[in-house]
Structure formats: C-alpha cells, structure tokens
Motif scaffolding. Structure first.
Motif, PDB file in Angstrom:
ATOM      1  N   PRO A 144      22.702  -0.153  41.214  1.00  0.00           N
ATOM      2  CA  PRO A 144      22.336  -1.009  42.347  1.00  0.00           C
ATOM      3  C   PRO A 144      21.447  -2.177  41.914  1.00  0.00           C
ATOM      4  O   PRO A 144      20.417  -1.995  41.272  1.00  0.00           O
ATOM      5  CB  PRO A 144      21.593  -0.051  43.286  1.00  0.00           C
ATOM      6  CG  PRO A 144      22.119   1.302  42.948  1.00  0.00           C
ATOM      7  CD  PRO A 144      22.374   1.275  41.468  1.00  0.00           C
ATOM      8  N   ALA A 145      21.862  -3.379  42.288  1.00  0.00           N
ATOM      9  CA  ALA A 145      21.155  -4.584  41.851  1.00  0.00           C
ATOM     10  C   ALA A 145      19.722  -4.629  42.379  1.00  0.00           C
ATOM     11  O   ALA A 145      18.810  -5.088  41.679  1.00  0.00           O
ATOM     12  CB  ALA A 145      21.920  -5.822  42.301  1.00  0.00           C
ATOM     13  N   ASP A 146      19.489  -4.145  43.621  1.00  0.00           N
ATOM     14  CA  ASP A 146      18.137  -4.192  44.168  1.00  0.00           C
ATOM     15  C   ASP A 146      17.193  -3.265  43.410  1.00  0.00           C
ATOM     16  O   ASP A 146      16.017  -3.597  43.185  1.00  0.00           O
ATOM     17  CB  ASP A 146      18.145  -3.847  45.663  1.00  0.00           C
ATOM     18  CG  ASP A 146      18.748  -2.480  45.968  1.00  0.00           C
ATOM     19  OD1 ASP A 146      19.539  -1.967  45.133  1.00  0.00           O
ATOM     20  OD2 ASP A 146      18.421  -1.915  47.038  1.00  0.00           O
ATOM     21  N   ARG A 147      17.708  -2.118  42.959  1.00  0.00           N
ATOM     22  CA  ARG A 147      16.871  -1.200  42.194  1.00  0.00           C
ATOM     23  C   ARG A 147      16.608  -1.745  40.793  1.00  0.00           C
ATOM     24  O   ARG A 147      15.509  -1.571  40.248  1.00  0.00           O
ATOM     25  CB  ARG A 147      17.536   0.176  42.113  1.00  0.00           C
ATOM     26  CG  ARG A 147      17.632   0.870  43.470  1.00  0.00           C
ATOM     27  CD  ARG A 147      18.271   2.233  43.358  1.00  0.00           C
ATOM     28  NE  ARG A 147      18.456   2.855  44.657  1.00  0.00           N
ATOM     29  CZ  ARG A 147      19.078   4.000  44.853  1.00  0.00           C
ATOM     30  NH1 ARG A 147      19.585   4.668  43.812  1.00  0.00           N
ATOM     31  NH2 ARG A 147      19.214   4.492  46.064  1.00  0.00           N
ATOM     32  N   ARG A 148      17.602  -2.387  40.227  1.00  0.00           N
ATOM     33  CA  ARG A 148      17.399  -3.016  38.920  1.00  0.00           C
ATOM     34  C   ARG A 148      16.296  -4.061  39.009  1.00  0.00           C
ATOM     35  O   ARG A 148      15.423  -4.147  38.141  1.00  0.00           O
ATOM     36  CB  ARG A 148      18.697  -3.648  38.431  1.00  0.00           C
ATOM     37  CG  ARG A 148      19.697  -2.651  37.889  1.00  0.00           C
ATOM     38  CD  ARG A 148      21.106  -3.205  37.784  1.00  0.00           C
ATOM     39  NE  ARG A 148      21.182  -4.536  37.188  1.00  0.00           N
ATOM     40  CZ  ARG A 148      22.297  -5.257  37.156  1.00  0.00           C
ATOM     41  NH1 ARG A 148      23.415  -4.776  37.686  1.00  0.00           N
ATOM     42  NH2 ARG A 148      22.304  -6.437  36.601  1.00  0.00           N
ATOM     43  N   GLU A 149      16.320  -4.865  40.072  1.00  0.00           N
ATOM     44  CA  GLU A 149      15.306  -5.911  40.232  1.00  0.00           C
ATOM     45  C   GLU A 149      13.914  -5.308  40.442  1.00  0.00           C
ATOM     46  O   GLU A 149      12.936  -5.767  39.844  1.00  0.00           O
ATOM     47  CB  GLU A 149      15.664  -6.801  41.417  1.00  0.00           C
ATOM     48  CG  GLU A 149      14.690  -7.951  41.633  1.00  0.00           C
ATOM     49  CD  GLU A 149      15.088  -8.845  42.786  1.00  0.00           C
ATOM     50  OE1 GLU A 149      14.358  -9.817  43.057  1.00  0.00           O
ATOM     51  OE2 GLU A 149      16.133  -8.582  43.427  1.00  0.00           O
ATOM     52  N   ALA A 150      13.829  -4.280  41.271  1.00  0.00           N
ATOM     53  CA  ALA A 150      12.525  -3.666  41.538  1.00  0.00           C
ATOM     54  C   ALA A 150      11.939  -3.034  40.287  1.00  0.00           C
ATOM     55  O   ALA A 150      10.751  -3.201  39.984  1.00  0.00           O
ATOM     56  CB  ALA A 150      12.670  -2.625  42.654  1.00  0.00           C
TER      57      ALA A 150
END
Length: 247
Positions: A144-150
């Motif tokens: 998941p891109a949002d988890r990668r960013e966080a």
C-alpha cells in the motif's frame, strides 16, 4: 536443567565454561561477501513457541547466546509478525555488547531490518521512534502506497520485488550499505521464505529440554525444497543443547 548461563563445548574440541570471547570465536561470521544466519529455539518435540512466544522456551544460556549472536552482526533481520509477537521495541543491545562493538570500531548497535509485504507496522511505535539507528523495511512495489509513505518518515523503505520479496535483491541492498553480516531472528514464515530462496547460510538452534505438545508451529513455515544441513558445533548448558548448522 541448569539455569545459570554456563555453556560448555561438546564438539569439536570439548571445553568447559566458555567465556564470552570463546563463544564469539565459536560463532564468528566467516570472511564472506555476505553471510546470513538464523537463530531459533525449539523444544525437543519441535515446538517453536510456548504461549505464542519463542522467548519463553529458552533459559539463561539461551538468552546469553541470543545476545552474543547479535553482538557481531551488522544488521539484525526480523519478520514483521515476529516484531509484533515478541514485543520488540527500539532495537538496542545491552551495555556490554554496545561497549564491545565500539571497542572493535563498530557502531554501538546493529541496524534493525524487517520484511513485510502488507506493511502492517505502526510508524509511531517505539520500534521506530526509539530506534538508535534508522531501521530498514523491505517490501514490494504492490505494498500500500500510503503505508510506504508513512513508514518512509521513520525508516528506509526499500522495494525488493513487485509482488513478492526478492531476497537476493535484499542481500544485495544490505551489502551495498556495508551490512554484510546478517543475523536473523525469524520468525518461521521469514525463515521458510529465506530457505525457499536459498538465502540461508547457517542456523543456530537451541534445543530446549522440554516436550511441549500443543499446537505450536515449527521454526520454518511455508513451501520450500528440503535442504540438508551440516553440523558445525555442539554446545551444552545443562540439559539444553545449542547447535550450529551450515546450510
């Protein structure tokens, strides 16, 4: 079972009451480009956990060896599930190990690395906020891109594959960072995946003198081709055996 942490060498070259330096010499990483070893404890009937945790199986000698095996590592690799199940916080060695490393010209603490495809890790946990060295999270392009960013705010997030982790790429990335002595503390799913990839060089296995029964799993889980292992050394602490295999 004697719970005083005293460890003898049974084979090869029997010796009694090995001190820390003798144990470190016994378990030293070889002079290889990269070397990946794993460390587990299991009961005599193969249980890898007791009450859901591996740490409850070992005694003082196992805990002593557990700390010493971390001491010489450049990086400690742990699966995300094991980080959660075993309650890892900010990854720090004990004071004696940190001092030993600094005397040897090494950073006080090894890097903590983990592997997770879903990235179900909390960026606000002590695992990241209390880490003395910025951790590394290996994942895939499909995570998941949002988890990668966080997680990217508190760790180095490295993509090593599209849908599944490519452990050859992971080892290559660690080597490029100068992290060639890789010590893994599991868990079983990670060990199974590493075995399937042919990425494991050695196994340190503490055989606890207990028969646990129950529904506890084994130290390796998942599909992989059975591999033979060559016994390198046998240590003993009371009724407990500490075995070192080359794979």
């Amino acid at each position: 079972m004697v719970d005083d942490g005293v460890i003898d060498r049974i084979w090869p070259d029997p010796a009694s009451a090995l001190d820390d330096e003798a144990l470190l010499a016994q378990t030293a990483f070889p002079a290889a480009d990269t070397w990946l070893r794993v460390n587990f404890v299991a009961s005599a009937d193969g249980a890898a956990t007791r009450e859901g945790r591996s740490g409850t199986l070992g005694d003082a000698a196992d805990r002593r060896m557990f700390e010493l095996l971390r001491r010489e590592a450049d990086v400690v690799l742990v699966g995300a599930g094991t980080l959660r199940d075993e309650g890892y916080g900010g990854f720090r060695l004990d004071d004696a190990s940190a001092a030993w490393r600094m005397d040897a010209g090494m950073p006080a603490h090894p890097v903590l690395a983990t592997v997770s495809r879903r990235l179900a890790l909390d960026p606000a946990s002590e695992l990241f906020t209390d880490a003395p060295v910025r951790p590394i999270v290996y994942t895939t392009a499909s995570a998941p891109a949002d988890r990668r960013e966080a997680l990217g705010a508190v760790a180095d997030v490295v993509l090593v594959g599209e849908k599944s982790v490519d452990f050859a790429l992971m080892r290559s990335d660690l080597a490029s960072r100068g992290l060639r002595r890789i010590h893994s503390e599991g868990g079983p799913s990670l060990f199974g995946a590493l075995l399937a990839a042919g990425a494991v060089d050695a196994l340190h296995l503490t055989l606890a003198p207990a028969v646990d029964s129950g529904d506890a799993g084994r130290i390796a889980r998942g599909p992989f081709t059975p591999a033979s292992a060559r016994l390198s050394s046998v240590l003993r602490a009371g009724d407990e055996l500490l075995l070192h295999y080359l794979l």
